[in-house]
Design a protein around this motif. Structure first.
Motif, PDB file in Angstrom:
ATOM      1  N   ARG A 295     -60.239  11.853 -55.263  1.00 40.36           N
ATOM      2  CA  ARG A 295     -60.070  12.473 -53.667  1.00 40.36           C
ATOM      3  C   ARG A 295     -59.194  11.047 -54.036  1.00 40.36           C
TER       4      ARG A 295
ATOM      5  N   THR B  95     -57.062   8.541 -52.583  1.00 45.36           N
ATOM      6  CA  THR B  95     -57.529   7.190 -51.140  1.00 45.36           C
ATOM      7  C   THR B  95     -56.177   5.797 -51.238  1.00 45.36           C
TER       8      THR B  95
ATOM      9  N   VAL C  56     -56.373   6.431 -61.963  1.00 49.25           N
ATOM     10  CA  VAL C  56     -55.299   6.744 -60.852  1.00 49.25           C
ATOM     11  C   VAL C  56     -54.940   7.813 -61.671  1.00 49.25           C
TER      12      VAL C  56
ATOM     13  N   THR D 193     -54.601   8.754 -56.210  1.00 47.91           N
ATOM     14  CA  THR D 193     -55.992   9.692 -56.603  1.00 47.91           C
ATOM     15  C   THR D 193     -57.091   9.354 -56.933  1.00 47.91           C
ATOM     16  N   VAL D 194     -57.964   9.277 -57.534  1.00 42.55           N
ATOM     17  CA  VAL D 194     -58.973   8.445 -57.692  1.00 42.55           C
ATOM     18  C   VAL D 194     -59.632   9.814 -59.224  1.00 42.55           C
TER      19      VAL D 194
ATOM     20  N   GLU E 117     -64.224   5.326 -57.298  1.00 41.68           N
ATOM     21  CA  GLU E 117     -63.845   5.404 -55.979  1.00 41.68           C
ATOM     22  C   GLU E 117     -63.410   3.682 -55.397  1.00 41.68           C
TER      23      GLU E 117
ATOM     24  N   GLU F  96     -60.924   1.156 -56.032  1.00 40.04           N
ATOM     25  CA  GLU F  96     -60.099   0.102 -54.755  1.00 40.04           C
ATOM     26  C   GLU F  96     -60.221  -1.240 -55.219  1.00 40.04           C
TER      27      GLU F  96
END
Length: 158
Positions: free
Chosen positions: A19, A21, A102, A127-128, A134, A138
């Motif tokens: 994903r 982020t 990442v 992107t993770v 995630e 973050e």
């Protein structure tokens, strides 16, 4: 402040697709923008104000500026400056190698006027990878930025 090594070890695996982020943190410092930029603006100056960075080695590959960061826990990061705007007091960089889970990590570091002081904004998108938590990633990056911004403010304190 937790060490980066401990934070990295506590990242928990999760399931799911990769994903995209982003993380953004900022701080307002009661100093003029020119003074903040003079301390924080040089690409390798981060070692003077980020409490986790013990060394920054400036490098050049194919005519492009890089920095190799070493943390207190001996983690190493290799980052490439991809854009610099001296007049706009900002730079953008890409993380080439990192112990963080990442991919496609791009960050912007910006100094801007804020009333009688300065607002410093540190933002990244990345992107993770699938299988990584995630929210934990973050939180780790947010913690890196928060510690750095607090360190910068402390260095500029009267």
């Amino acid at each position: 402040m937790r060490s980066f090594g401990l934070v990295l070890v506590t990242l928990v695996a999760a399931t799911g697709a990769a994903r995209a982020t982003e993380v953004e943190r900022s701080i307002t410092i009661a100093r003029p923008p020119a003074e903040v930029w003079a301390l924080a603006g040089p690409f390798c100056a981060i070692a003077r104000w980020h409490p986790a960075i013990v060394r920054c080695e400036p490098l050049t590959f194919d005519g492009k500026p890089y920095r190799r960061l070493t943390t207190r826990t001996e983690d190493a990061f290799l980052e490439r400056e991809i854009e610099r705007d001296e007049a706009g007091t900002s730079y953008r960089y890409a993380t080439e190698r990192s112990p963080l889970p990442v991919a496609d990590h791009r960050s912007t570091f910006r100094v801007e006027p804020a009333g009688q002081g300065t607002r410093v904004v540190w933002r990244s998108d990345f992107t993770v990878p699938a299988g990584k938590d995630e929210k934990a990633v973050e939180a780790t990056i947010a913690g890196i930025y928060e510690a750095g911004l607090q360190g910068l403010a402390a260095r500029l304190a009267p």
